[in-house]
Design an enzyme around this catalytic site. Structure first.
Site, PDB file in Angstrom:
ATOM      1  N   ASP A   1       0.874  -1.167   0.000  1.00 34.74           N
ATOM      2  CA  ASP A   1       0.000   0.000   0.000  1.00 34.74           C
ATOM      3  C   ASP A   1       0.914   1.220   0.000  1.00 34.74           C
ATOM      4  O   ASP A   1       1.596   1.508   0.993  1.00 34.74           O
ATOM      5  CB  ASP A   1      -0.884  -0.005   1.249  1.00 34.74           C
TER       6      ASP A   1
ATOM      7  N   LYS B   1       2.345   9.325 -17.429  1.00 38.59           N
ATOM      8  CA  LYS B   1       1.356  10.403 -17.369  1.00 38.59           C
ATOM      9  C   LYS B   1       0.062   9.896 -16.716  1.00 38.59           C
ATOM     10  O   LYS B   1      -0.149   8.684 -16.679  1.00 38.59           O
ATOM     11  CB  LYS B   1       1.094  10.951 -18.770  1.00 38.59           C
TER      12      LYS B   1
ATOM     13  N   ASP C   1       6.425   9.902 -22.343  1.00 36.24           N
ATOM     14  CA  ASP C   1       5.348  10.066 -23.318  1.00 36.24           C
ATOM     15  C   ASP C   1       5.581   8.962 -24.340  1.00 36.24           C
ATOM     16  O   ASP C   1       6.507   9.054 -25.154  1.00 36.24           O
ATOM     17  CB  ASP C   1       5.383  11.439 -23.976  1.00 36.24           C
ATOM     18  N   HIS C   2       4.763   7.922 -24.286  1.00 35.66           N
ATOM     19  CA  HIS C   2       5.092   6.719 -25.062  1.00 35.66           C
ATOM     20  C   HIS C   2       5.065   6.958 -26.570  1.00 35.66           C
ATOM     21  O   HIS C   2       5.648   6.191 -27.331  1.00 35.66           O
ATOM     22  CB  HIS C   2       4.173   5.551 -24.680  1.00 35.66           C
TER      23      HIS C   2
ATOM     24  N   GLU D   1      -9.667   8.131 -31.933  1.00 39.28           N
ATOM     25  CA  GLU D   1      -9.915   6.844 -31.288  1.00 39.28           C
ATOM     26  C   GLU D   1     -11.354   6.413 -31.561  1.00 39.28           C
ATOM     27  O   GLU D   1     -12.256   7.253 -31.603  1.00 39.28           O
ATOM     28  CB  GLU D   1      -9.707   6.949 -29.775  1.00 39.28           C
TER      29      GLU D   1
ATOM     30  N   HIS E   1       0.754  14.046 -25.921  1.00 35.10           N
ATOM     31  CA  HIS E   1       1.078  13.396 -27.195  1.00 35.10           C
ATOM     32  C   HIS E   1       1.087  14.378 -28.371  1.00 35.10           C
ATOM     33  O   HIS E   1       2.031  14.423 -29.162  1.00 35.10           O
ATOM     34  CB  HIS E   1       0.076  12.285 -27.513  1.00 35.10           C
TER      35      HIS E   1
END
Length: 485
Positions: free
Chosen positions: A90, A144, A173-174, A212, A236
């Site tokens: 936790d 993020k 930031d992928h 999307e 992004h």
């Protein structure tokens, strides 16, 4: 790189969706390709009470589901799972970090990946610090969202900086790990063809779309507090703007690349309340059909009334010498007609067509960089239609395609996180986001939100399965521009 090598990755949020879909499959890919040191371990932690065997079994199940079928191997997955250990924790209880510290030795090189809610960043860092897990050979990666505005982002960055100096902080930031995004830099700076034309003298406008088809999925609580602007544009999309608009860096290293990106963010023209009507459109999806299947509207899906935007379109400008007068049209939304992320660059028309008197029409050249779902670079050019031309010359737009899957058929298509995790282990921050980048992005986004609040802008309805509200079409068409759908 001369940075210390890492022998252990400490993964927080290890039972979450990101870990199952992306992080564990990425680590499996690095393991399968022999890119992890023999003694490399992954210590996984989350709230769930599991032992090592139970967690390893759940990890293998995730690999079966998310690793491409032609790359998944049961024996390789079993061997990889032996690298994994699990500690229930936790993060709000500092005492629990003592048990965690007994599983890792930071002196051997430790990377920590926080795939948790931002509200847990500070207590987690405090717990790590109390357990001696913030030493000079420890790096911290943050997923993020890094705040909900400039103020909260600074609070997070201050909490991180109290234990981890900037050179040991890796903000993810992928999108920056995606091959086609990196190829944008190669396209610009490894070829003499494009860079001389990459300016306001030759480029008419730029469009960036992140569309999307999904709705809320299991992110309703977070998404309703964030909305499309903060969820997608702040990170992004602005990173993509920076890669398109940045000046050539002196070198491909972390300092040079990120210095040039920051200059772009600081050059973004503020959008004031008087500009909102001509520069901003927001929307919220209603019921409709996506992929032939009926879907609920946002409010129905959320289960309560909401004024959160699920779509935003912006007309932005980078006010510097290179880009003066070139509009950047940004568009993102949920429940759109198609899933795609692309950068569309339209060049200016030829100043004079020598073929016009012979009946031929020319069209401006276009460069389309598709990032997902397919990675592709396409240049549209004019060519003559075959024939004897007795009734005039006919020109036709033809594509020159560089399908990444075909051009590099001998290379495995990697998950973006594979590159980012490997860079984290190697200590290379080039594809990670620096603090001043994040804060410059938030500063511009906060101005946009303040402007639309002051102007009374509210989301316009659009049907699920469409390309957003009709006002988004008007946003570009008043400039004589059409969205590239």
């Amino acid at each position: 790189m001369t940075a210390d090598k890492i022998s252990t990755l400490l993964l927080f949020g290890a039972t979450g969706d990101l870990a199952h879909r992306m992080l564990l499959p990425s680590l499996y890919g690095l393991h399968a390709d022999g890119l992890l040191p023999e003694n490399f371990r992954v210590v996984c932690t989350a709230r769930s009470e599991l032992d090592d065997g139970q967690f390893r079994a759940s990890a293998v199940d995730a690999l079966k589901q998310y690793v491409p079928h032609n790359f998944y191997d049961p024996r390789t997955a079993l061997v990889f799972s032996r690298r994994l250990t699990y500690v229930a924790l936790d993060a709000t209880n500092t005492e629990g970090f003592k048990a965690l510290a007994s599983k890792v030795d930071p002196k051997d090189g430790l990377a920590i990946f926080l795939s948790t809610a931002p509200s847990l960043f500070k207590p987690t860092i405090d717990g790590l610090d109390s357990a001696g897990l913030t030493g000079p050979r420890v790096r911290l990666a943050l997923e993020k969202p890094l705040g909900s505005d400039l103020s909260s982002s600074r609070e997070i960055n201050d909490a991180v900086a109290a234990a981890f100096p900037e050179q040991r902080t890796f903000r993810i930031d992928h999108y920056l790990g995606k091959e086609t995004v990196q190829n944008l830099l190669a396209l610009r700076f490894a070829n003499s063809t494009f860079e001389p034309l990459w300016n306001s003298a030759h480029i008419d406008h730029v469009q960036i779309t992140v569309a999307e088809t999904v709705g809320l999925e299991d992110r309703g609580g977070y998404y309703d507090s964030a909305g499309a602007l903060r969820d997608m544009v702040q990170n992004h999309m602005l990173q993509l703007v920076a890669l398109v608009a940045m000046e050539p860096p002196a070198d491909f290293d972390a300092t040079s690349v990120r210095d040039e990106k920051v200059k772009v963010f600081r050059s973004l023209r503020p959008i004031r309340s008087d500009d909102v009507a001509d520069h901003v459109v927001t929307g919220q999806y209603g019921s409709g059909a996506v992929g032939g299947e009926p879907v609920k509207g946002y409010v129905e899906e959320l289960g309560k009334e909401s004024a959160t935007e699920t779509f935003v379109a912006l007309k932005a400008h980078v006010d510097n010498w290179r880009w003066a007068g070139v509009p950047f049209y940004l568009r993102t939304g949920k429940r759109m007609a198609d899933r795609k992320t692309e950068i569309y660059i339209q060049f200016k028309c030829v100043p004079h067509s020598i073929f016009a008197a012979r009946g031929a029409r020319t069209q401006p050249n276009k460069l389309i960089i598709s990032i997902q779902p397919e990675e592709n670079i396409r240049l549209l050019v004019m060519a003559k239609t075959p024939g004897l031309d007795r009734e005039g010359i006919r020109l036709r737009e033809v594509p020159l395609d560089v399908g990444m899957a075909n051009a590099f058929a001998d290379a495995r298509r990697r998950i973006a996180y594979e590159r980012l995790l490997l860079d984290l282990m190697d200590g290379d921050p080039t594809l990670f986001v620096r603090r001043d980048e994040v804060e410059a992005q938030w500063q511009w986004i906060d101005q946009v939100r303040a402007a639309w609040t002051e102007s009374g802008l509210t989301p316009k309805p659009y049907g699920a399965g469409s390309w957003g509200p009709s006002a988004a079409i008007a946003l570009t068409e008043r400039d004589g521009v059409h969205w590239h759908d």
